[in-house]
Every structure is written in structure tokens, then in C-alpha cells.
Design a protein around this motif. Sequence first.
Motif, PDB file in Angstrom:
ATOM      1  N   LEU A  75       0.821  -1.210   0.000  1.00 20.17           N
ATOM      2  CA  LEU A  75       0.000   0.000   0.000  1.00 20.17           C
ATOM      3  C   LEU A  75       0.856   1.261   0.000  1.00 20.17           C
ATOM      4  CD1 LEU A  75      -2.872  -0.920   2.495  1.00 20.17           C
ATOM      5  CD2 LEU A  75      -3.128  -0.400   0.069  1.00 20.17           C
ATOM      6  N   ALA A  76       1.828   1.309   0.902  1.00 23.04           N
ATOM      7  CA  ALA A  76       2.669   2.502   0.999  1.00 23.04           C
ATOM      8  C   ALA A  76       3.542   2.648  -0.246  1.00 23.04           C
ATOM      9  CB  ALA A  76       3.531   2.432   2.254  1.00 23.04           C
ATOM     10  N   PHE A  77       4.119   1.549  -0.682  1.00 26.53           N
ATOM     11  CA  PHE A  77       5.016   1.575  -1.837  1.00 26.53           C
ATOM     12  C   PHE A  77       4.260   1.963  -3.106  1.00 26.53           C
ATOM     13  CE2 PHE A  77       7.603  -0.915  -5.039  1.00 26.53           C
ATOM     14  CZ  PHE A  77       8.726  -0.120  -4.958  1.00 26.53           C
ATOM     15  N   GLY A  78       3.160   1.284  -3.369  1.00 29.78           N
ATOM     16  CA  GLY A  78       2.425   1.521  -4.604  1.00 29.78           C
ATOM     17  C   GLY A  78       1.798   2.893  -4.694  1.00 29.78           C
ATOM     18  N   LEU A  83       5.006  10.174  -6.365  1.00 32.05           N
ATOM     19  CA  LEU A  83       5.518  11.274  -5.544  1.00 32.05           C
ATOM     20  C   LEU A  83       7.028  11.117  -5.346  1.00 32.05           C
ATOM     21  CD1 LEU A  83       5.228  13.732  -3.715  1.00 32.05           C
ATOM     22  CD2 LEU A  83       4.586  12.184  -1.849  1.00 32.05           C
ATOM     23  N   GLY A  84       7.462   9.902  -5.062  1.00 31.37           N
ATOM     24  CA  GLY A  84       8.896   9.657  -4.890  1.00 31.37           C
ATOM     25  C   GLY A  84       9.679   9.976  -6.143  1.00 31.37           C
ATOM     26  N   GLY A  85       9.126   9.627  -7.304  1.00 31.24           N
ATOM     27  CA  GLY A  85       9.801   9.930  -8.554  1.00 31.24           C
ATOM     28  C   GLY A  85       9.931  11.416  -8.808  1.00 31.24           C
ATOM     29  N   ARG A  86       8.896  12.180  -8.513  1.00 32.25           N
ATOM     30  CA  ARG A  86       8.949  13.627  -8.717  1.00 32.25           C
ATOM     31  C   ARG A  86       9.881  14.288  -7.707  1.00 32.25           C
ATOM     32  NH1 ARG A  86       9.372  16.144 -12.766  1.00 32.25           N
ATOM     33  NH2 ARG A  86       7.337  15.775 -13.695  1.00 32.25           N
ATOM     34  N   ILE A  87       9.926  13.771  -6.470  1.00 32.03           N
ATOM     35  CA  ILE A  87      10.877  14.292  -5.481  1.00 32.03           C
ATOM     36  C   ILE A  87      12.305  14.109  -5.983  1.00 32.03           C
ATOM     37  CG2 ILE A  87      11.849  13.834  -3.182  1.00 32.03           C
ATOM     38  CD1 ILE A  87       8.989  13.371  -2.207  1.00 32.03           C
ATOM     39  N   ALA A  88      12.589  12.954  -6.597  1.00 29.59           N
ATOM     40  CA  ALA A  88      13.922  12.727  -7.156  1.00 29.59           C
ATOM     41  C   ALA A  88      14.243  13.746  -8.240  1.00 29.59           C
ATOM     42  CB  ALA A  88      14.011  11.303  -7.718  1.00 29.59           C
ATOM     43  N   GLN A 127       8.869   0.902   5.369  1.00 29.10           N
ATOM     44  CA  GLN A 127       9.678   0.357   4.280  1.00 29.10           C
ATOM     45  C   GLN A 127       9.095   0.753   2.928  1.00 29.10           C
ATOM     46  OE1 GLN A 127       9.796  -3.924   5.271  1.00 29.10           O
ATOM     47  NE2 GLN A 127      12.021  -3.757   5.239  1.00 29.10           N
ATOM     48  N   GLY A 128       7.779   0.658   2.812  1.00 30.18           N
ATOM     49  CA  GLY A 128       7.128   1.038   1.572  1.00 30.18           C
ATOM     50  C   GLY A 128       7.304   2.510   1.248  1.00 30.18           C
ATOM     51  N   VAL A 129       7.216   3.375   2.267  1.00 31.19           N
ATOM     52  CA  VAL A 129       7.385   4.821   2.065  1.00 31.19           C
ATOM     53  C   VAL A 129       8.776   5.124   1.513  1.00 31.19           C
ATOM     54  CG1 VAL A 129       7.581   7.039   3.250  1.00 31.19           C
ATOM     55  CG2 VAL A 129       5.698   5.488   3.812  1.00 31.19           C
ATOM     56  N   PHE A 130       9.804   4.583   2.162  1.00 29.19           N
ATOM     57  CA  PHE A 130      11.168   4.879   1.720  1.00 29.19           C
ATOM     58  C   PHE A 130      11.529   4.112   0.449  1.00 29.19           C
ATOM     59  CE2 PHE A 130      11.405   6.292   6.155  1.00 29.19           C
ATOM     60  CZ  PHE A 130      11.969   7.548   5.960  1.00 29.19           C
ATOM     61  N   GLY A 131      10.902   2.947   0.245  1.00 24.90           N
ATOM     62  CA  GLY A 131      11.084   2.249  -1.017  1.00 24.90           C
ATOM     63  C   GLY A 131      10.551   3.055  -2.182  1.00 24.90           C
ATOM     64  N   ALA A 132       9.473   3.816  -1.938  1.00 22.96           N
ATOM     65  CA  ALA A 132       8.891   4.671  -2.977  1.00 22.96           C
ATOM     66  C   ALA A 132       9.813   5.835  -3.332  1.00 22.96           C
ATOM     67  CB  ALA A 132       7.532   5.200  -2.523  1.00 22.96           C
ATOM     68  N   LEU A 133      10.709   6.221  -2.441  1.00 22.31           N
ATOM     69  CA  LEU A 133      11.755   7.191  -2.772  1.00 22.31           C
ATOM     70  C   LEU A 133      12.902   6.513  -3.509  1.00 22.31           C
ATOM     71  CD1 LEU A 133      12.227   9.339   0.487  1.00 22.31           C
ATOM     72  CD2 LEU A 133      11.199  10.087  -1.656  1.00 22.31           C
ATOM     73  N   LEU A 134      13.273   5.332  -3.023  1.00 22.85           N
ATOM     74  CA  LEU A 134      14.477   4.657  -3.486  1.00 22.85           C
ATOM     75  C   LEU A 134      14.343   4.086  -4.893  1.00 22.85           C
ATOM     76  CD1 LEU A 134      17.302   3.623  -2.802  1.00 22.85           C
ATOM     77  CD2 LEU A 134      16.229   1.692  -1.621  1.00 22.85           C
ATOM     78  N   ALA A 135      13.246   3.380  -5.176  1.00 15.89           N
ATOM     79  CA  ALA A 135      13.121   2.661  -6.448  1.00 15.89           C
ATOM     80  C   ALA A 135      13.153   3.583  -7.673  1.00 15.89           C
ATOM     81  CB  ALA A 135      11.851   1.806  -6.441  1.00 15.89           C
ATOM     82  N   PRO A 136      12.344   4.660  -7.717  1.00 16.98           N
ATOM     83  CA  PRO A 136      12.420   5.526  -8.898  1.00 16.98           C
ATOM     84  C   PRO A 136      13.739   6.284  -9.005  1.00 16.98           C
ATOM     85  CG  PRO A 136      10.874   6.424  -7.278  1.00 16.98           C
ATOM     86  CD  PRO A 136      11.241   5.047  -6.819  1.00 16.98           C
TER      87      PRO A 136
END
Length: 502
Positions: A75-78, A83-88, A127-136
Motif C-alpha cells: 500500500l505505501a510503496f504503490g 511522488l517519490g519519482g517527482r521528489i527525485a 519500508q514502503g514509504v522509503f522504497g517509494a523514494l528509493l526505487a524511482p
Amino acid sequence: MPRTAADAPVGTVPAAVHADPPASPRRWWILVVIGLAQLMVVLDATIVNIALPSAQQDLGFTDGDRQWVVTAYALAFGSLLLLGGRIADLFGRKVTFLTGLVGFAAASALGGAAGSFEVLIAARALQGVFGALLAPAALSLLTTTFTDARERARAFGVYGAIAGAGGAIGLLLGGVLTETLDWRWTLYVNLLFAVAAFAGGAVLLQRTARDRTATLDVPGTLLVSTGLFALVYGFSNAESHDWGDVATWGCLVAGAALLAAFTWWQTRAAHPLLPLRVLLDRNRGASFLAVLISGAGMFGVFLFLTYYLQASLFYTPIETGLAFLPMVAGLMITATLSTSVLVPRFGPRPIVPLGMGIAAAGLAWMTGLDLASGYATDVMPPLIITGLGMGLIMAPAMSLATAGVAAEDAGVASATVNTMQQIGGSIGTALLNTLAASAASDYLDGKDPRDPAVMAQAQLESYATSYWWSAAFFAAGLVVSVLLYRRGRVAEDPNAAPLIHM
């Protein structure tokens, strides 16, 4: 009116082509760092699965609560990937990548030390929240590091192999850690990956300048995050509740409406979270759909074959993980071959559909597995076939999904790839679980469920149903990819995506 770099479609070559700056000699070490981070994120979707019975016994949570250990991460990751991609893109890929690593490691340590079910769930969500930053950030770093066509093909072959094989590696590693150490090490092991990747990233990656003129699309962020959350939650809820449950269909309808509103808003926002130019190229759009469909179909292999090996053939967790290695080997071979040789020579249109067809054939073959099946003669051959097919899909699709985007869109394009894989996995898991349960119930109708032989056969019926439907996903992917991918080879366009060497 002249066309901008962002408007240039993948596969076109402009009249004026500038020379790339010399490639960094550190780029292959950067690939190692990115590969470590991506492996950590991907295998975490499955590594905890094998440890669930031990964690449940230790922390005392119910069977009904067990799904939340997996769902909280999904849920958190997906829902936060875009948002994580745009932050990057806005704040720099290096900073976002390293922040994601530190946060993921801290969340893993919290989960490993969890003394209660609630703390474990909170840790998995983090983990999902930070994974959403890390993966993109990881995928966009790969996109901006490798600009030479041949080298980029090899790099994406490795990355695609990791993305496709990570789930199987997670099963093996989870089995080894649970049997030899403790279930908590399925979370603690992330610290080793994170420390190595952080040290390499801090030294090798260069900090990129922040675009101070750009702003975050807050309405778009809220619409897409809540829409994706509702969609993933709806499909996850279908695993444990009926499709007619209001929490299931209500969330699915709400998610679809929110995503439709998000699409409308992106045409009007001054600084859209997901510029529609990222989606509208034919090859890129076809690649996004290929990742979505293959993500749904892959779970027919990882999830139900794991059940079959352990519940029907009585494999240990370690033996189950080892059983997937031939599939991983096949996937890695074709992932590298497809991006370095086949797609550059023939283009994606024959290669990705071929992979879809091969994967469908492998899954159809698995429907014949029974209680007397042997590994070498019955299980391994279709596994290898499926792996060969998936390698022809994942690496080319991930490479083409990010090819040709403007550098300022690399993060969000990378996030879209990860989002497609995550949503595909959620859809596949929910649909296949529901269809498998229905097949088992239909078989048991009029039979004695207390008879072990009857129950064993009911399980086989449920697995076969899931394999057929997974094969159907890939067959649909074959049709979609044939229709959408352009004919011919993909030409590199260095002006279409002004890239930044690390």
C-alpha cells in the motif's frame, strides 16, 4: 514551430545530434550500487512471505491479520511511487537515493526488532514509504548514467534481470534466513544491502543541481496517491473478502475515479506531477502496459508454485527457493540478450510479444503438475521456459519505458515503471487468489473435505486455475504489445533526453 526534446518520440533521430561528454569510468560501479538497492526493494516483496508462519507464532497475530504484513508494504510503496519519482526530479536523484536507503534500513531494523504486530506493520509501511523514494531514484540514476546505446542496453539487461528475478531470490533468501537464523533476519538483512549501497552511492554518485523554479504538484500528488492507495487496498481486500464487499468494490471505484481526476488535472497543472508527454509515446506506453501485465502474471509463478512446492510436494523453504534458481538463470540470460542483441537488431515489436508467448506457454505447461510430479522432469522445464519469456519482457520494457524522456522527467518516468509493476502485482495477486479459491470450492462441492486426498486434489485444482489465468495475462500481453509497439528498430536520440553523466 520547432519540437522540443521532451516532445521527441522514442525512435526518432533529430537533424542535429550533439556529442555526448566522455562517459564516466565509474559507471559500472554505479550499476553495482543501483543493482544492490533495487534488489533490496524487489526481494522485500517476497522475502518476508516465507517467514510469516514463524513471525506469526512469535508475535501471536491471527491468520486474518497475516496479510497486512505484506499489504502494508504494498500500500505505501504503490501509492507513493509517483511522488517519490517527482521528489527525485525536484530535489536531486543522489539525495533522494541516499535518503531512501537510510530510511529503508531504519524501517527494516525497526521491523526486525518488533515486539508486537502493530510495530511490525508500522515498520513494513515505512519500508514502503522509503522504497517509494528509493526505487524511482535508482532507475532514473541508471537512465542518466548510461547514455551510450550499447552500454545502456547491457545495464538495463542487468537491471531488468534483477527486477524480474528479485522475487525468486527473495523466496530463497527468506527460506535460508528463516531456517538457519530467525525470521527477524529477513528484515535485518536489508541493513547489509543498504550499508553497501549507501557507501558506494555516497562516493560514486555526483549531486545534481536542484531546479528551484519547479514546484510540487500538490493537488496531483493527493489525487494520485489516494487513488493508487484505494486501488491497491481494494485489490488487497479482495484476497480476504468477497468482491461484493463494499470495502472492495467501493475502493476500486473510488480509486478509478481519483485516477481519472488526476489525469484530467495533469492537462491543466502548471507543473504536473506526471507530464502526459511521458505516457503518450507509443513504445513507452506499450512498455508501461507490458510491465503491468507481466507483473500480474508473474505472481502465478512465485505465489502459487511456492504453495505447490511446500504444501503438495513438501519442500522445505530452502528447497523451495533453490527450485526457482533455473528460472532466474533463464531470465538473466534472455534479459541480457534481449537488450544487447535482439531489440537493437529487430526492435521491440517481435521480441516483447515473443517473451509474452513463451511465458504463457511455460505457465500453461505448469497446469499439468500433480502430486507425483518430479522436479527435474516436470517442474524445472516449465520454470525455465517461463523465465526465458520473462527476460524477453522485463528488461526491454523497462529500458524503453524510460528511453527518450527529458532529464527532468527521468524520476517520474522511472516511478511510473515501478508503479505499473506494483499495481500489476496487486491485481494479479487478488484476482488469482480469488479464482484459485473458487476453483478449490467448486472441486470440493459434494465431496468430503475431511479426506486428505480430496483436499490435496482441491489444492492442485486451485493451482492449475491460477496458472491458466496467469497464462491468459501473458497471452493478452502478447496481443497488446503486438498492437502498440512500433515496427522496426529503436534509434537512439541523445537530444530527446539530455542526460547527465554521474
